[in-house]
Design an enzyme around this catalytic site. Structure first.
Site, PDB file in Angstrom:
ATOM      1  N   PRO A   7       1.056  -1.275   0.148  1.00  0.00           N
ATOM      2  CA  PRO A   7      -0.005   0.012  -0.037  1.00  0.00           C
ATOM      3  C   PRO A   7       0.834   1.187  -0.047  1.00  0.00           C
ATOM      4  O   PRO A   7       1.911   1.220   0.797  1.00  0.00           O
ATOM      5  CB  PRO A   7      -0.711  -0.198   1.408  1.00  0.00           C
ATOM      6  CG  PRO A   7       0.227  -1.040   2.300  1.00  0.00           C
ATOM      7  CD  PRO A   7       0.630  -1.899   1.340  1.00  0.00           C
ATOM      8  N   MET A   8       0.520   2.277  -0.655  1.00  0.00           N
ATOM      9  CA  MET A   8       1.128   3.632  -0.806  1.00  0.00           C
ATOM     10  C   MET A   8       0.056   4.544  -0.823  1.00  0.00           C
ATOM     11  O   MET A   8      -0.352   4.860  -1.749  1.00  0.00           O
ATOM     12  CB  MET A   8       2.052   3.704  -2.248  1.00  0.00           C
ATOM     13  CG  MET A   8       3.242   2.592  -2.120  1.00  0.00           C
ATOM     14  SD  MET A   8       4.496   2.625  -3.604  1.00  0.00           S
ATOM     15  CE  MET A   8       5.098   4.293  -3.116  1.00  0.00           C
ATOM     16  N   GLN A  68      -6.781  -2.283   3.975  1.00  0.00           N
ATOM     17  CA  GLN A  68      -5.967  -1.999   5.187  1.00  0.00           C
ATOM     18  C   GLN A  68      -6.730  -1.025   5.992  1.00  0.00           C
ATOM     19  O   GLN A  68      -7.254   0.159   5.616  1.00  0.00           O
ATOM     20  CB  GLN A  68      -4.711  -1.513   4.657  1.00  0.00           C
ATOM     21  CG  GLN A  68      -3.919  -1.230   6.023  1.00  0.00           C
ATOM     22  CD  GLN A  68      -2.320  -0.508   5.634  1.00  0.00           C
ATOM     23  OE1 GLN A  68      -2.554   0.608   4.972  1.00  0.00           O
ATOM     24  NE2 GLN A  68      -1.323  -1.224   5.368  1.00  0.00           N
ATOM     25  N   CYS A  98       2.811   3.650   8.694  1.00  0.00           N
ATOM     26  CA  CYS A  98       2.996   5.215   7.814  1.00  0.00           C
ATOM     27  C   CYS A  98       3.826   6.188   8.764  1.00  0.00           C
ATOM     28  O   CYS A  98       3.352   6.278  10.105  1.00  0.00           O
ATOM     29  CB  CYS A  98       1.537   5.440   7.913  1.00  0.00           C
ATOM     30  SG  CYS A  98       1.378   7.206   6.965  1.00  0.00           S
ATOM     31  N   GLU A 201      13.747  -1.823  -0.298  1.00  0.00           N
ATOM     32  CA  GLU A 201      15.136  -1.701  -1.216  1.00  0.00           C
ATOM     33  C   GLU A 201      15.023  -2.926  -1.985  1.00  0.00           C
ATOM     34  O   GLU A 201      16.111  -3.439  -2.456  1.00  0.00           O
ATOM     35  CB  GLU A 201      16.227  -1.387  -0.447  1.00  0.00           C
ATOM     36  CG  GLU A 201      16.389  -0.055   0.281  1.00  0.00           C
ATOM     37  CD  GLU A 201      16.444   1.163  -0.683  1.00  0.00           C
ATOM     38  OE1 GLU A 201      16.810   1.032  -1.639  1.00  0.00           O
ATOM     39  OE2 GLU A 201      15.618   2.209   0.020  1.00  0.00           O
ATOM     40  N   ARG A 224       7.628   1.166  -3.949  1.00  0.00           N
ATOM     41  CA  ARG A 224       8.146   2.360  -4.709  1.00  0.00           C
ATOM     42  C   ARG A 224       8.637   1.432  -5.984  1.00  0.00           C
ATOM     43  O   ARG A 224       8.810   2.076  -7.212  1.00  0.00           O
ATOM     44  CB  ARG A 224       9.192   2.947  -4.193  1.00  0.00           C
ATOM     45  CG  ARG A 224       8.378   3.858  -2.944  1.00  0.00           C
ATOM     46  CD  ARG A 224       9.408   4.702  -2.225  1.00  0.00           C
ATOM     47  NE  ARG A 224      10.679   3.643  -1.857  1.00  0.00           N
ATOM     48  CZ  ARG A 224      11.968   3.967  -1.264  1.00  0.00           C
ATOM     49  NH1 ARG A 224      12.477   4.960  -1.901  1.00  0.00           N
ATOM     50  NH2 ARG A 224      12.562   3.032  -0.854  1.00  0.00           N
TER      51      ARG A 224
END
Length: 314
Positions: A7-8, A68, A98, A201, A224
């Site tokens: 989720p973003m 969520q 978050c 990452e 990302r």
């Protein structure tokens, strides 16, 4: 290996989930958070965040989507979790990661990592409210200011009855700055009996293999990287390179078409610039396009440039 689309908030909405799952082999998506305060939210709030509930809680290509929730009231988190699964969500995820200041100031997200007992209370209340056949999952960071409670927090969530735990391998203070501390996820994995999902990452096949080796986790979550190189699951699973820029342009035009049809056309310029900010990390062409549309505010003018670029690239 399961690959989960993270989720973003403010980025990974229904349309972006649909686009990315259409060209990837994700096993699961998690929605942007539904903010829970001291109220039982109406159905329309859940449908707005997760329109996929109206089609079996799956994207158009069949990828499952899990709602969520974010909040600090065990009672109301429980009530809203029960409503989420009643409306069709295949389980509930809880946001303890978050880093946004506004969210943390209102006792949501990563700030709760300061108090393992509070994590326990929230997860326990949600677990008790949701039928056993539905997973209750959580996502955390390694801590708020520091990592001193990373293992205590993970154990509290497991003891409260969580089905699995996703761990972003940085603290709130560390934000999104490299590196990701996968070795801490490894310590969590060693000490928990429930599945642990590693996040942070993971930009390539080599990153994924190293993350699995260091963390001990089979399952991975990416956020990302899916916006920087949209064919991220093929890159991870098959060790291929990023998709071509003309293919990315076609994907951008698909988003343009969706925004026009879904009443988001006035917001399209800002949405596209936001995405290009990610894409330019991998594509020089995205940097060039960003510079040419930066000052434009009309979606139609931007669309004309996009179509021209695609015609030249063909």
């Amino acid at each position: 290996m399961r690959l989960i689309l993270a989720p973003m908030e403010g980025v990974m909405d229904h349309d972006m989930r649909d686009l990315l799952t259409g060209i990837n082999t994700f096993d699961l998506c998690v929605t942007e958070f539904v903010r829970v305060t001291e109220t039982l939210l109406p159905n329309r709030v859940f449908y707005r965040t997760c329109p996929e509930l109206l089609q079996g809680a799956r994207t158009s290509n069949g990828t499952p989507v899990r709602l969520q929730l974010l909040g600090s009231s065990p009672e109301y988190m429980a009530l809203n979790a029960a409503r989420a699964v009643k409306l069709g969500s295949p389980g509930v995820d809880i946001n303890f990661g978050c880093p946004a200041k506004g969210v943390n100031k209102n006792r949501g997200g990563a700030v709760l990592l300061r108090d393992p007992d509070e994590l326990y209370s929230i997860v326990k209340a949600v677990r008790d409210a949701v039928p056993d056949e539905f997973p209750v999952t959580a996502k955390i960071r390694l801590g708020y200011e520091d990592k001193s409670l990373f293992l205590e927090n993970a154990r509290a969530i497991e003891q409260a009855g969580a089905s699995e735990l996703a761990v972003h391998a940085r603290t709130k203070v560390e934000g999104y700055r490299p590196p990701a501390y996968w070795e801490y996820i490894g310590k969590i994995h060693e000490n928990l009996a429930i599945p642990v999902i590693a996040n942070g990452e993971i930009w390539s096949h080599d990153d994924a293999m190293r993350c699995q080796s260091v963390s001990g986790c089979t399952d991975l979550m990416v956020g990302r990287p899916s916006l920087v190189t949209p064919n991220i699951t093929a890159m991870i699973r098959e060790a291929v390179g990023p998709m071509s820029w003309p293919s990315v342009l076609q994907l951008i035009l698909q988003l343009s078409d969706r925004d026009r049809k879904n009443g988001k056309w006035q917001y399209h310029p800002s949405r596209l610039k936001q995405w290009l900010n990610y894409l330019r990390k991998a594509y020089p062409e995205a940097q060039n396009l960003f510079e040419r549309i930066r000052s434009l505010r009309e979606a139609d003018a931007i669309l004309e440039i996009l179509c021209s670029d695609l015609a030249k690239a063909a």
